[in-house]
Design a protein around this motif. Structure first.
Motif, mmCIF file in Angstrom:
data_model
loop_
_atom_site.group_PDB
_atom_site.id
_atom_site.type_symbol
_atom_site.label_atom_id
_atom_site.label_comp_id
_atom_site.label_asym_id
_atom_site.label_seq_id
_atom_site.Cartn_x
_atom_site.Cartn_y
_atom_site.Cartn_z
ATOM 1 N N GLY A 4 0.794 -1.224 0.000
ATOM 2 C CA GLY A 4 0.000 0.000 0.000
ATOM 3 C C GLY A 4 0.826 1.273 0.000
ATOM 4 N N MET A 5 2.145 1.154 -0.154
ATOM 5 C CA MET A 5 3.003 2.341 -0.133
ATOM 6 C C MET A 5 2.658 3.302 -1.266
ATOM 7 S SD MET A 5 6.835 1.264 1.117
ATOM 8 C CE MET A 5 7.019 -0.435 0.668
ATOM 9 N N VAL A 6 2.403 2.768 -2.467
ATOM 10 C CA VAL A 6 2.071 3.623 -3.604
ATOM 11 C C VAL A 6 0.805 4.430 -3.319
ATOM 12 C CG1 VAL A 6 1.207 3.593 -5.964
ATOM 13 C CG2 VAL A 6 3.236 2.309 -5.394
ATOM 14 N N ASP A 7 -0.208 3.788 -2.793
ATOM 15 C CA ASP A 7 -1.469 4.491 -2.506
ATOM 16 C C ASP A 7 -1.265 5.599 -1.483
ATOM 17 O OD1 ASP A 7 -2.762 2.798 -4.254
ATOM 18 O OD2 ASP A 7 -3.328 1.364 -2.695
ATOM 19 N N HIS A 8 -0.523 5.311 -0.433
ATOM 20 C CA HIS A 8 -0.287 6.321 0.606
ATOM 21 C C HIS A 8 0.543 7.485 0.072
ATOM 22 C CE1 HIS A 8 -1.786 3.235 3.340
ATOM 23 N NE2 HIS A 8 -1.838 4.157 4.286
ATOM 24 N N MET A 9 1.514 7.185 -0.786
ATOM 25 C CA MET A 9 2.325 8.250 -1.386
ATOM 26 C C MET A 9 1.461 9.154 -2.249
ATOM 27 S SD MET A 9 5.549 5.792 -2.383
ATOM 28 C CE MET A 9 6.387 6.944 -3.459
ATOM 29 N N ALA A 10 0.576 8.546 -3.037
ATOM 30 C CA ALA A 10 -0.304 9.335 -3.910
ATOM 31 C C ALA A 10 -1.253 10.198 -3.094
ATOM 32 C CB ALA A 10 -1.093 8.391 -4.823
ATOM 33 N N GLU A 11 -1.848 9.616 -2.058
ATOM 34 C CA GLU A 11 -2.784 10.373 -1.217
ATOM 35 C C GLU A 11 -2.080 11.542 -0.533
ATOM 36 O OE1 GLU A 11 -4.457 7.592 1.469
ATOM 37 O OE2 GLU A 11 -5.536 6.463 -0.083
ATOM 38 N N TRP A 12 -0.855 11.309 -0.091
ATOM 39 C CA TRP A 12 -0.097 12.373 0.583
ATOM 40 C C TRP A 12 0.174 13.539 -0.363
ATOM 41 C CZ3 TRP A 12 4.944 14.235 -0.266
ATOM 42 C CH2 TRP A 12 5.414 15.102 0.725
ATOM 43 N N VAL A 13 0.570 13.214 -1.591
ATOM 44 C CA VAL A 13 0.869 14.277 -2.557
ATOM 45 C C VAL A 13 -0.389 15.064 -2.899
ATOM 46 C CG1 VAL A 13 1.587 14.739 -4.925
ATOM 47 C CG2 VAL A 13 2.891 13.143 -3.525
ATOM 48 N N VAL A 14 -1.486 14.355 -3.207
ATOM 49 C CA VAL A 14 -2.727 15.036 -3.602
ATOM 50 C C VAL A 14 -3.277 15.879 -2.458
ATOM 51 C CG1 VAL A 14 -5.118 14.681 -4.317
ATOM 52 C CG2 VAL A 14 -3.292 13.305 -5.343
ATOM 53 N N SER A 15 -3.207 15.340 -1.238
ATOM 54 C CA SER A 15 -3.733 16.091 -0.088
ATOM 55 C C SER A 15 -2.896 17.324 0.225
ATOM 56 C CB SER A 15 -3.788 15.189 1.151
ATOM 57 O OG SER A 15 -2.475 14.800 1.543
ATOM 58 N N GLY A 16 -1.668 17.342 -0.258
ATOM 59 C CA GLY A 16 -0.792 18.474 -0.001
ATOM 60 C C GLY A 16 -0.987 19.632 -0.946
ATOM 61 N N ILE A 17 -1.864 19.471 -1.929
ATOM 62 C CA ILE A 17 -2.115 20.549 -2.885
ATOM 63 C C ILE A 17 -3.104 21.539 -2.268
ATOM 64 C CG2 ILE A 17 -3.004 21.120 -5.174
ATOM 65 C CD1 ILE A 17 -2.217 18.282 -6.047
ATOM 66 N N PRO A 18 -2.714 22.796 -2.072
ATOM 67 C CA PRO A 18 -3.619 23.770 -1.448
ATOM 68 C C PRO A 18 -4.785 24.140 -2.369
ATOM 69 C CG PRO A 18 -1.593 24.839 -2.177
ATOM 70 C CD PRO A 18 -1.383 23.364 -2.358
ATOM 71 N N ASP A 19 -5.872 24.593 -1.763
ATOM 72 C CA ASP A 19 -7.080 24.926 -2.538
ATOM 73 C C ASP A 19 -6.835 26.021 -3.566
ATOM 74 O OD1 ASP A 19 -8.496 23.041 -1.153
ATOM 75 O OD2 ASP A 19 -9.276 24.462 0.343
ATOM 76 N N TRP A 20 -5.950 26.969 -3.235
ATOM 77 C CA TRP A 20 -5.757 28.082 -4.160
ATOM 78 C C TRP A 20 -5.120 27.642 -5.480
ATOM 79 C CZ3 TRP A 20 -0.857 29.140 -5.855
ATOM 80 C CH2 TRP A 20 0.213 28.661 -5.079
ATOM 81 N N MET A 21 -4.547 26.427 -5.495
ATOM 82 C CA MET A 21 -3.955 25.920 -6.740
ATOM 83 C C MET A 21 -4.972 25.168 -7.584
ATOM 84 S SD MET A 21 -0.104 24.689 -5.698
ATOM 85 C CE MET A 21 0.372 24.687 -7.428
ATOM 86 N N GLY A 22 -6.205 25.051 -7.098
ATOM 87 C CA GLY A 22 -7.248 24.337 -7.830
ATOM 88 C C GLY A 22 -7.402 24.770 -9.274
ATOM 89 N N PRO A 23 -7.496 26.086 -9.557
ATOM 90 C CA PRO A 23 -7.653 26.525 -10.954
ATOM 91 C C PRO A 23 -6.438 26.225 -11.823
ATOM 92 C CG PRO A 23 -8.359 28.236 -9.423
ATOM 93 C CD PRO A 23 -7.654 27.195 -8.614
ATOM 94 N N HIS A 24 -5.326 25.856 -11.188
ATOM 95 C CA HIS A 24 -4.098 25.576 -11.942
ATOM 96 C C HIS A 24 -3.753 24.085 -11.905
ATOM 97 C CE1 HIS A 24 -3.559 29.927 -11.874
ATOM 98 N NE2 HIS A 24 -3.686 29.892 -10.555
ATOM 99 N N MET A 25 -4.776 23.243 -11.782
ATOM 100 C CA MET A 25 -4.541 21.811 -11.634
ATOM 101 C C MET A 25 -3.872 21.185 -12.854
ATOM 102 S SD MET A 25 -5.067 20.698 -8.691
ATOM 103 C CE MET A 25 -4.894 18.983 -9.126
ATOM 104 N N ALA A 26 -4.065 21.762 -14.029
ATOM 105 C CA ALA A 26 -3.384 21.227 -15.212
ATOM 106 C C ALA A 26 -1.872 21.412 -15.064
ATOM 107 C CB ALA A 26 -3.885 21.913 -16.478
ATOM 108 N N LEU A 27 -1.466 22.596 -14.624
ATOM 109 C CA LEU A 27 -0.045 22.851 -14.386
ATOM 110 C C LEU A 27 0.481 21.939 -13.278
ATOM 111 C CD1 LEU A 27 2.571 24.454 -14.706
ATOM 112 C CD2 LEU A 27 1.625 26.177 -13.152
ATOM 113 N N VAL A 28 -0.293 21.785 -12.216
ATOM 114 C CA VAL A 28 0.105 20.908 -11.115
ATOM 115 C C VAL A 28 0.274 19.475 -11.616
ATOM 116 C CG1 VAL A 28 -0.637 19.889 -8.923
ATOM 117 C CG2 VAL A 28 -0.962 22.347 -9.337
ATOM 118 N N THR A 29 -0.658 19.026 -12.433
ATOM 119 C CA THR A 29 -0.588 17.665 -12.976
ATOM 120 C C THR A 29 0.657 17.480 -13.826
ATOM 121 O OG1 THR A 29 -3.000 17.486 -12.998
ATOM 122 C CG2 THR A 29 -1.786 15.955 -14.397
#
Length: 466
Positions: free
Chosen positions: A344-369
């Motif tokens: 489950g390390m991959v899943d936890h790593m992914a969740e940690w990264v996604v949860s670390g994205i602040p709300d103000w970056m929402g409109p820039h999710m393409a750049l974040v991706t």
């Protein structure tokens, strides 16, 4: 805790192989086994490894028979005209040789298979790099980065995965990305030019009219060629009136283009060409699974070109080292991926990264991706990234008005670096055939491949694609 251990495990693996403390096969097996015990799931190690082997077994089978098939095609002379054309263009100029490597890798990448690309590119260019004492990590780095850009073709894998995961049409993802990907390819060619200039400065411009067609009369002791920068090389006879076999100072001979080699089958040239075209067409059209196609192709190629069992055994034996090295590496990688996913390390790593994205970056999710795709497609498989992380990023982007297609296109940005990932089986074909240490390849290539990925992302933003 699993998140931290996952990142530490990957970092430990990369550090050890780049420092050449352990071989890649040993690192791929021992490090994940150790971390599996550390997370308290050592009792399940066997299950994780078997699951990983099951996932990668088709890939290992495909590589084994693909190496055999293309090895036979090289033996019988199918690619000699292409190789001669590239070598005539390259001559003895390191700049032309490196640019030719990038062009050849990009063209062959049109079949959508990285292993095929690396086998043909290395088979064509390796003798010339060795002959002129050029750096072999330049060969592997340029080939991998060029293939990474071309890996975004709809039939190459990542685009199809993104389309499947996000339930959109692959052509809607790929076609608008063409300007950005073309910019990435131009970046690779410029990179090849710069690296070629560096090699020319280091070894000089050898005064050699034609490496391919130069002949040496029988009994000659050899001719030493000296370049402006002090580079030297020896053209040696291969026995007979004329030869195109060359030896370096260590006595290693390269006769891949020897027009008199016993394995040539000129009368069967068009049969072999047609067989290869049919095989690649069937692969693109997905008429049968790729491992099955290469099994059938290898068996047919051996039977027609070498009807005697003794000759077939000789051809299989000639390519056995490459087959064993690559297949062994793939099965070792199954331990790494099996533990990453099973614990489950991959899943936890992914969740940690996604949860670390602040709300103000929402409109820039393409750049974040796009930015996240660079390290994430390196540290995990395409399946893990496109089916595990990209849908979450797309959902977050949709909540802020970013379209799913923009997220899908941005997710392709990291592919130039992905093709040098230790989790990509094809990269072991590349370094194995080029006789380059994986750590050396990684240390050299990562910075250039990451730069190319950033260029693709910048072009995508500039053209309004992502």
């Amino acid at each position: 805790m699993l998140t931290i251990l996952g990142f530490v495990m990957i970092a430990t693996f990369l550090v050890l192989i780049m420092m050449k403390k352990v071989s890649p096969i040993a690192a791929l097996v021992l490090i994940p086994a150790l971390f599996c015990v550390l997370v308290g799931k050592g009792a399940h190690l066997g299950d994780y490894v078997i699951a990983g082997i099951g996932d990668l077994a088709p890939t290992a089978a495909m590589l084994m028979f693909a190496i055999l098939y293309f090895g036979v095609m090289i033996d019988v002379g199918l690619f000699d005209p292409v190789v001669r054309a590239i070598l005539r263009f390259a001559k003895a100029d390191p700049v032309r040789i490196v640019v030719g490597t990038a062009v050849l890798a990009a063209i062959v990448s049109l079949d959508g298979d990285g292993s095929t690309t690396f086998m043909i590119t290395v088979s064509a260019m390796y003798p010339l790099y060795k002959r002129l004492k050029m750096s072999l990590v330049v060969l592997t780095g340029v080939a991998a980065t060029a293939n990474g850009v071309m890996n975004t073709l709809p039939w190459g894998g990542p685009t199809a995965r993104a389309a499947t995961a996000l339930k959109v049409d692959a052509s809607d993802i790929f076609v608008p990305m063409i300007p950005a990907l073309a910019t990435g390819l131009v970046c690779v060619l410029l990179l090849a030019y710069v690296l070629g200039r560096r090699e020319r400065t280091r070894i000089g411009y050898l005064s050699l009219d034609s490496v391919v067609e130069e002949t040496v009369s029988e009994g000659a002791a050899g001719k030493v060629l000296v370049g402006a920068g002090g580079g030297t090389g020896t053209a040696a006879t291969g026995g007979g009136d004329t030869a195109t076999a060359y030896a370096n100072e260590d006595g290693e001979t390269f006769a891949g283009l020897d027009p008199h080699r016993a394995t040539l089958r000129p009368r069967l040239y068009w049969f072999n060409a047609l067989l290869t075209v049919v095989l690649l067409t069937a692969m693109i059209m997905e008429l049968l699974p790729i491992p099955v196609l290469f099994m059938l192709g290898a068996a047919l190629a051996l039977s027609v070109n070498f009807p005697h069992m003794r000759d077939q055994k000789a051809r299989i034996g000639a390519h056995a080292e490459n087959v064993l090295n690559v297949s062994g590496m793939v099965f070792a990688a199954a331990v790494f991926t099996g533990v990453l996913q099973g614990t489950g390390m991959v899943d936890h790593m992914a969740e940690w990264v996604v949860s670390g994205i602040p709300d103000w970056m929402g409109p820039h999710m393409a750049l974040v991706t796009g930015v996240l795709s660079i390290p994430f497609t390196y540290f995990m498989s395409n399946d893990g990234f496109y089916f595990g992380i990209v849908p979450v990023l797309a959902e977050a982007g949709n909540a802020h008005g970013v379209s799913t297609l923009e997220i899908a296109r941005a997710s392709l940005v990291g592919q130039p670096l992905h093709m040098s990932s230790p989790l990509v089986p094809a990269v072991y074909v590349l370094v194995g055939m080029a006789k380059v240490e994986f750590g050396d390849h990684t240390r050299f290539t990562v910075k250039w491949a990451a730069l190319t990925a950033l260029v693709v992302l910048g072009a995508g933003l500039l053209f309004g694609i992502v």
